[in-house]
Design a protein around this motif. Structure first.
Motif, PDB file in Angstrom:
ATOM      1  N   GLN A  77       0.595  -1.104  -0.377  1.00  0.00           N
ATOM      2  CA  GLN A  77      -0.162   0.125   0.340  1.00  0.00           C
ATOM      3  C   GLN A  77       0.848   1.501   0.514  1.00  0.00           C
ATOM      4  O   GLN A  77       0.130   2.249  -0.840  1.00  0.00           O
TER       5      GLN A  77
ATOM      6  N   GLN B 114       2.240   1.513  -3.453  1.00  0.00           N
ATOM      7  CA  GLN B 114       1.013   1.940  -4.111  1.00  0.00           C
ATOM      8  C   GLN B 114       0.990   4.102  -3.847  1.00  0.00           C
ATOM      9  O   GLN B 114       0.031   4.486  -5.032  1.00  0.00           O
ATOM     10  N   LEU B 115       0.726   3.989  -2.827  1.00  0.00           N
ATOM     11  CA  LEU B 115       0.464   5.236  -2.516  1.00  0.00           C
ATOM     12  C   LEU B 115       1.453   6.354  -2.994  1.00  0.00           C
ATOM     13  O   LEU B 115       1.549   7.359  -3.824  1.00  0.00           O
ATOM     14  N   ARG B 116       2.688   6.220  -2.883  1.00  0.00           N
ATOM     15  CA  ARG B 116       3.809   6.926  -3.340  1.00  0.00           C
ATOM     16  C   ARG B 116       3.929   7.192  -5.101  1.00  0.00           C
ATOM     17  O   ARG B 116       4.723   8.292  -4.875  1.00  0.00           O
ATOM     18  N   GLU B 117       3.825   6.037  -5.677  1.00  0.00           N
ATOM     19  CA  GLU B 117       3.417   5.880  -7.210  1.00  0.00           C
ATOM     20  C   GLU B 117       2.216   7.019  -7.203  1.00  0.00           C
ATOM     21  O   GLU B 117       2.494   7.778  -8.291  1.00  0.00           O
ATOM     22  N   LEU B 118       1.577   6.558  -6.441  1.00  0.00           N
ATOM     23  CA  LEU B 118       0.563   7.584  -6.824  1.00  0.00           C
ATOM     24  C   LEU B 118       0.267   8.931  -6.610  1.00  0.00           C
ATOM     25  O   LEU B 118       0.280  10.575  -7.863  1.00  0.00           O
ATOM     26  N   ASP B 119       1.277   9.608  -5.761  1.00  0.00           N
ATOM     27  CA  ASP B 119       1.358  10.708  -5.102  1.00  0.00           C
ATOM     28  C   ASP B 119       2.333  11.641  -6.185  1.00  0.00           C
ATOM     29  O   ASP B 119       2.281  12.385  -6.932  1.00  0.00           O
ATOM     30  N   LYS B 120       3.665  10.498  -7.015  1.00  0.00           N
ATOM     31  CA  LYS B 120       4.094  11.080  -8.020  1.00  0.00           C
ATOM     32  C   LYS B 120       3.646  10.744  -9.056  1.00  0.00           C
ATOM     33  O   LYS B 120       4.025  12.119 -10.251  1.00  0.00           O
ATOM     34  N   MET B 121       2.688  10.421  -9.955  1.00  0.00           N
ATOM     35  CA  MET B 121       1.521  10.719 -10.663  1.00  0.00           C
ATOM     36  C   MET B 121       1.169  11.899 -10.342  1.00  0.00           C
ATOM     37  O   MET B 121       0.982  12.898 -11.678  1.00  0.00           O
ATOM     38  N   LYS B 122       0.625  12.492  -9.099  1.00  0.00           N
ATOM     39  CA  LYS B 122      -0.189  13.441  -9.411  1.00  0.00           C
ATOM     40  C   LYS B 122       1.020  14.237  -9.686  1.00  0.00           C
ATOM     41  O   LYS B 122       0.693  15.400  -9.977  1.00  0.00           O
TER      42      LYS B 122
END
Ligand code: ADP
Length: 262
Positions: free
Chosen positions: A24, A27-35
């Motif tokens: 998790q 996944q959160l780090r990846e989402l943060d980077k995508m944002k």
């Protein structure tokens, strides 16, 4: 035997939970980077078209035969696109600072930087019948990025003027105190309700005093300012002013001996 089996089952369960948690976090780090990437790309792509709109607006406004009513419309387009440029610049700055962009610190004398900013903002201040006073002591050379520190001064000074009322005063003080450079910008303006101070530096936060009076803004300037100050190893805080209004205090390291290494 039952005990051993039970303990093993619990250990397995704990391991599974740990793995899930790690997944998790990833996944959160990846989402943060995508944002962050999305904001950076979108802001970058918006800059050019806004620049084109502003360029054409200026060109049209330069026509001496332009009817007055159209000139007024062009002024609205110009002001609106200037605000949009500001917003995009702030978003881009935040995206870069979030991505850990390093500053190139050089030894600089903050005195002239402050005097310059005060001179520029005095024009807007007097147009709003606000008096801008500066009390700047002889200051030490500090490690800083000139353009970024100018941005800090611009943001705080334009806020102080923008959130002042006619007849108000904005006082800029700069001192050298205990190996720190301390900048204070105090105004006698509309102030901020006490319970809203903790949110002041949050992105998109706007105090009810400002929105209540219909004063336009994005709530991004102070977030950018804080990020810049922190990238200089400094601190920023705000408190109610002594004559009403608000006081912002920026404290930056002034390690004079370090400047030789920079
Ligand atoms: P903006 O001014 O574009 O809204 P900022 O991030 O610079 O964004 O400021 C956030 C909010 O903090 C403002 O909307 C306003 O409510 C409040 N604020 C900032 N500076 C002052 C000030 N000097 N006096 C009163 N309120 C202020």
């Amino acid at each position: 035997l039952h005990d051993i089996t039970e303990r093993r089952r619990l250990a397995d369960q704990r391991e599974q939970l740990l793995e899930q948690e790690q997944l998790q976090v990833r996944q959160l780090r990846e989402l943060d980077k995508m944002k962050d990437d999305l904001v950076a790309v979108v802001s970058h792509e918006l800059r050019n078209p806004i620049g084109v709109i502003r360029g054409y607006t200026e060109l049209m406004a330069a026509d001496p035969d332009l009817p007055e009513v159209l000139r007024q419309d062009l002024t609205v387009i110009d002001h609106t696109s200037a605000r949009l440029t500001h917003l995009v610049d702030d978003l881009l700055d935040l995206a870069q600072l979030d991505a850990g962009k390093q500053f190139h610190l050089v030894p600089l004398d903050p005195g002239p930087l402050i005097q310059d900013a005060v001179r520029t903002h005095r024009i807007t201040a007097s147009a709003r019948q606000v008096t801008l006073i500066s009390e700047v002591e002889p200051l030490p050379v500090i490690p800083g990025e000139p353009r970024r520190l100018q941005q800090v001064l611009d943001n705080l000074l334009s806020n102080a003027v923008k959130y002042s009322l006619p007849g108000g005063t904005v006082t800029v003080t700069a001192r050298h105190h205990d190996d720190r450079f301390v900048l204070t910008i105090a105004d006698t303006g509309i102030g901020i309700p006490a319970e809203q101070y903790p949110h002041l530096f949050d992105r998109f936060f706007r105090a009810s005093t400002a929105t209540g009076l219909g004063i336009k803004g994005t709530g991004l300037g102070l977030a950018v300012t804080k990020a810049i100050v922190e990238a200089h190893d400094g601190t920023i805080s705000a408190e109610p002013g002594t004559d009403g209004g608000t006081r912002f205090i920026v404290s930056l390291p002034a390690r004079v001996q370090l400047t030789a290494e920079l």
